[in-house]
Each structure stands twice: as C-alpha cells, then as structure tokens.
Scaffold this motif. Structure first.
Motif, PDB file in Angstrom:
ATOM      1  N   GLY A  52       0.811  -1.211   0.000  1.00  0.00           N
ATOM      2  CA  GLY A  52       0.000   0.000   0.000  1.00  0.00           C
ATOM      3  C   GLY A  52       0.843   1.258   0.000  1.00  0.00           C
ATOM      4  N   LEU A  53       0.466   2.242   0.816  1.00  0.00           N
ATOM      5  CA  LEU A  53       1.147   3.537   0.824  1.00  0.00           C
ATOM      6  C   LEU A  53       2.458   3.530   1.601  1.00  0.00           C
ATOM      7  CD1 LEU A  53      -1.868   6.001   1.223  1.00  0.00           C
ATOM      8  CD2 LEU A  53      -0.435   5.679  -0.788  1.00  0.00           C
ATOM      9  N   SER A  54       2.815   2.409   2.202  1.00  0.00           N
ATOM     10  CA  SER A  54       4.090   2.358   2.926  1.00  0.00           C
ATOM     11  C   SER A  54       5.276   2.355   1.967  1.00  0.00           C
ATOM     12  CB  SER A  54       4.147   1.115   3.813  1.00  0.00           C
ATOM     13  OG  SER A  54       4.098  -0.066   3.021  1.00  0.00           O
ATOM     14  N   TYR A  55       5.036   2.037   0.686  1.00  0.00           N
ATOM     15  CA  TYR A  55       6.135   1.937  -0.277  1.00  0.00           C
ATOM     16  C   TYR A  55       6.102   3.061  -1.308  1.00  0.00           C
ATOM     17  CZ  TYR A  55       9.296  -0.006  -3.790  1.00  0.00           C
ATOM     18  OH  TYR A  55      10.320  -0.179  -4.669  1.00  0.00           O
ATOM     19  N   ALA A  56       4.944   3.311  -1.887  1.00  0.00           N
ATOM     20  CA  ALA A  56       4.843   4.288  -2.972  1.00  0.00           C
ATOM     21  C   ALA A  56       3.668   5.224  -2.723  1.00  0.00           C
ATOM     22  CB  ALA A  56       4.689   3.576  -4.314  1.00  0.00           C
ATOM     23  N   GLU A  57       3.551   6.247  -3.589  1.00  0.00           N
ATOM     24  CA  GLU A  57       2.493   7.241  -3.393  1.00  0.00           C
ATOM     25  C   GLU A  57       1.140   6.794  -3.941  1.00  0.00           C
ATOM     26  OE1 GLU A  57       4.590   8.462  -7.277  1.00  0.00           O
ATOM     27  OE2 GLU A  57       5.100   7.560  -5.339  1.00  0.00           O
TER      28      GLU A  57
END
Length: 386
Positions: A52-57
């Motif tokens: 999810g948002l922990s890696y990319a926007e």
C-alpha cells in the motif's frame, strides 16, 4: 474501440510473511484492469504495489478510484483507436499515476498483440531471450528459516540467486543475518535490499561490512531523495550499488544515468509508468553503461508476464530478475500457471501477454474483497455508535 473498463481489487494471501524495512506483508492486494473492445477482444493489466502507501504514493484503492473516476470516462469518451493514442491522451490529461497508467497500457498492448497475433515483446522491439533467471527473496526475518528455505528452492531448481530484505534492525544484527546466509550459500549470488532504510553514514558502515562478507549487490541503501549520496556510495565501494525506488519515469532515469548515480538500475514496469517507459529506461541505462536488473512490485502473474516481455527485449540484463511474485501467492488466477523451470521463468510466446486469465476466479476474489470492505465499514459504524 474500447467498450468497457473494469478495475478489480483482488486479494490473495502470501505463503508466508514477507518482511520489508517499511512493512510486513501477509497478503497481496492486486489491482487488475479488464478492458473489452467493440470488436470482441479483451486485455488484462495489473497495477500492483508493495504494502500500500508504505512503499509508494499510489495504493491499490487510490489506483482503482482514479481509473474509475478519471481514466475510464476519458477513454470511453475520446475513443482512441490505438495504445499509443490512448497513452498520449492519458499523459496529456492526467498527471502522475504511473501505476494506473501501466495497468491500462498493459491491457491495451495485450489486446493489440492478440489482434495482430504476436507477443507483446514483438510490439516492444522484439525479444532477444526466451528465459529469464529469477531471484528469490528471503524475507522471513529468521536466519535459520531463510537458510532452510533457500536450500529447498535450490534443490528444486527454482532459484539460485537470493535477495535479503534488511533495514528494520540494527546494522550489526542485519549484517550478522546476511553473512550467516552468505556463508551457508557460498556458491549463490546474494543481494541485500534496504528499501531506503539507512542514512548515508549508516550505509558507509554497513556496506563496508557487507562487501567484506562477500555480498554481490546492494539495493537502494539510502533515501531516493539523495541521488548525490547514492553516487558517493557508488564511487566509494567496489560492490555494485543498485538504484531502485529512485528509478521512476524516463526523465528521472535520464538524470541518474547522465550523472552515473548507480552501477545498476532496477527497472519495474509499474514504477516506470508502463511497458514502453520501462523499455526506454533500459535503453538509456544500456547506452550509459549501467547494468540492468528486472525488478518487481510483487505483481501476480499478469504483471509478471508483462514484465517478462519487457525484460526479454533488453540487450543485456546481467543482474537477472526477481520475477517471483506469483510464487509468493497461495493461489493462481491463470488457467495455466507461468512456466518456472531450471532456475528461471520462460517468457510466454502466445499473442499479447501469452496467458489466459481465469476471469471467473478473478471476479470471485473481487466480490469477496467488496464483501470484506463492506463488513469492515459496518463494523466501524457500530464501533462509532457504541
């Protein structure tokens, strides 16, 4: 012309916990795009992210929302007649959203290949290899467990290159973990992936220890916002330094290549914004004398097949690939699984992606996800009213 576009969230559990510096994954929520045309063709694309948002926007939910709200109405209204026209339309009217654009382009190229009776690789310039060696990521976090797992996949002739996810513990503990595995697998290539976890000072300490321990490749040790620091690490150490999260669209990759910020580029079709962009990044790296590595966002079989078509066209890919995403999942959404054998993946040869998606299974998983989301929403209302 495009008749319909369906965007589906498809959750499939992983065979074990997959630990990164930024998150722990127990399930992969794939974003699949299903496009149907007026002349009876259908194509599939994938826009999967890591954690999810922990890696990319972009997250699975934002990708689906943006495709349904902005991409689909625009494409249906303007009625582009080719993949090139469709992507030009999207790039002109919609900023960013590289993952979402990749899924649309993949589905349209799948249709184009089926219509012409050729694999996607031939639409991208033509393949120069039919087999891609595939690394396996050891990410349980436990040294003994990782060694046992590695020896099992070597025995099965599935993998002989290994990536270790580190960065969530102290430098000393991470290095101890890596060196123990390297010593247990002396004939295997070992890569470590920090996912940007270290500061530049940490990296100077840690990479020295890893280099002395025989590690072959260091992936994105520091923040993607510090390209100058990455270049300093590249110049300081003999072990190869690989850029990953920092390698995004072709313009960004051009800057990195021109400034020789890394020894190796990890290329990911979703991160690049599509298959053609990923090919362009590969060409720039090749011209600049930068080695290539075929990366993954832990896509399922659709995104993995698409990536394989791209990487099969690279003039050289000396650091191989990590297209193991489907092997990390507990279920397959193809009628016939991708062909993993003799330490690698065979690039599909059929028209388009060269795969057949089990649409009934995909839509069933998507319905289950909707039911789960609805139940979670109802539970939230109950808790708020309690």
């Amino acid at each position: 012309m495009i008749r319909s576009i369906q965007t589906l969230l498809v959750p499939i559990p992983t065979i074990r916990e997959h630990k990164l510096a930024c998150t722990v994954m127990r399930e992969q929520l794939m974003v699949l795009v299903h496009i149907q045309t007026n002349d009876g063709y259908e194509g599939w694309g994938e826009a999967t992210t890591i954690g999810g948002l922990s890696y990319a926007e972009e997250s699975p939910h934002s990708i689906k929302t943006n495709i349904d709200t902005y991409f689909t109405p625009l494409l249906i209204k303007e009625r582009p007649t080719s993949t090139a026209q469709a992507m030009h339309l999207l790039n002109k009217n919609i900023n960013g959203n590289r993952f979402a654009k990749c899924a649309i382009e993949t589905a349209l190229l799948d249709i184009e290949g089926k219509r012409l009776g050729v694999p996607i690789s031939e639409l991208l310039g033509g393949r120069v290899r039919d087999q891609l060696e595939v690394a396996w990521t050891l990410a349980s976090g436990n040294t003994d467990t990782d060694i046992i797992e590695a020896k099992q996949v070597i025995e099965a002739k599935r993998h002989r290159i290994f990536k270790l996810k580190i960065g969530s513990r102290s430098i000393a503990k991470d290095v101890e973990h890596v060196i123990a595995i390297k010593q247990a697998l002396p004939d295997c290539r070992i890569t470590v992936d920090l996912n940007q976890a270290w500061t530049e000072l940490d990296a100077m300490k840690g990479i020295k220890l890893l280099q002395d321990g025989g590690v072959d490749l260091i992936e994105q040790p520091i923040s993607m916002r510090n390209p100058a620091g990455l270049k300093r690490l590249k110049q300081h150490f003999d072990v190869a330094i690989m850029a990953d999260e920092i390698v995004q669209d072709p313009q960004n990759a051009f800057y990195l290549a021109a400034n020789h910020c890394a020894d190796v580029f990890a290329v990911k079709i979703n991160q690049a914004g599509g298959l053609k962009n990923a090919c362009l990044i590969g060409q720039m790296a090749h011209l600049a004398g930068i080695e290539l590595y075929g990366g993954t966002m832990l896509e399922g079989p659709i995104g993995t097949a698409a990536s394989a078509h791209v990487f099969s066209t690279y003039p050289s890919i000396n650091f191989d690939t990590e297209l193991f995403g489907p092997l990390l999942l507990t279920d397959d959404i193809l009628t016939k699984p991708l062909d993993y054998n003799n330490f690698g993946l065979t690039v599909p040869t059929g028209p388009g992606l060269g795969i057949e998606v089990n649409a009934d299974k995909v839509y069933d998983y998507a319905e289950r996800n909707l039911s789960r989301a609805s139940a979670n929403k109802n539970n939230l209302k109950i808790n708020m009213n309690a």
